[in-house]
Design a protein around this motif. Structure first.
Motif: not given
Length: 178
Positions: A28, A34, A38, A83, A173, A175-176
């Motif tokens: 990130g 990410q 992560a 993700f 988890v 995604p940003a």
């Protein structure tokens, strides 16, 4: 971070995975990992082993990149893995999948105008996701078109991304934010 964690972190923050032409990043803007890394950094021994398998699956298959992305996206949709879908929608576009192809895969439909190999990958992946195996005719068809080594690679891709989807789900988890 421990020394082992730092080594794994450095693997993901240098080299081809962070090249500007990479369709997605596993790092990130704030430097945090990410996606799967992560989670993998929690257990560096497993993390290193998983990144080796991931590297072989992602960059070492004899199957065309577009066909691999079809299989990965089917797994992502099967598990509703945010993700995986974020990353591999980008990788799929980079491999030549159109918006129409991506929409068909999201709807669990075979995209139009696929090659014989891509159609085989679609049907074989769907069968494995739906039933966990292939019947004798499906196996013969897939092995005949992909070769047994190619079929092994496809089944490994599907299995690997199933595992990744489960890990991402358990550890939530995402995604940003874009």
């Amino acid at each position: 971070m421990t020394d082992e964690q730092r080594a794994l972190y450095e693997y993901y923050t240098t080299g081809p995975r962070v090249a500007p032409e990479s369709p997605f990043s596993l790092v990130g803007p704030d430097g945090r990992l990410q996606g799967p890394p992560a989670v993998w950094i929690l257990s560096p021994g497993f993390g290193h082993a998983l990144q080796q398998i991931g590297s072989a699956v992602r960059f070492g298959s004899r199957l065309p990149a577009r066909a691999c992305e079809i299989a990965i996206l089917l797994v992502g949709h099967h598990h509703r893995s945010a993700f995986e879908l974020y990353a591999h929608t980008r990788a799929g576009k980079a491999a030549g999948l159109s918006d129409a192809d991506l929409a068909a895969l999201a709807d669990n439909r075979e995209p139009a105008d696929m090659s014989d190999v891509e159609g085989c990958v679609f049907r074989t992946t769907r069968a494995v996701l739906d039933r966990g195996t292939l019947d004798d005719d499906e196996f013969r068809d897939a092995a005949g078109l992909l070769g047994e080594p190619g079929l092994l690679e496809l089944v490994t891709i599907v299995g690997y991304y199933n595992m990744v989807a489960w890990q991402l789900a358990v550890f939530d988890v995402q995604p940003a934010a874009s």
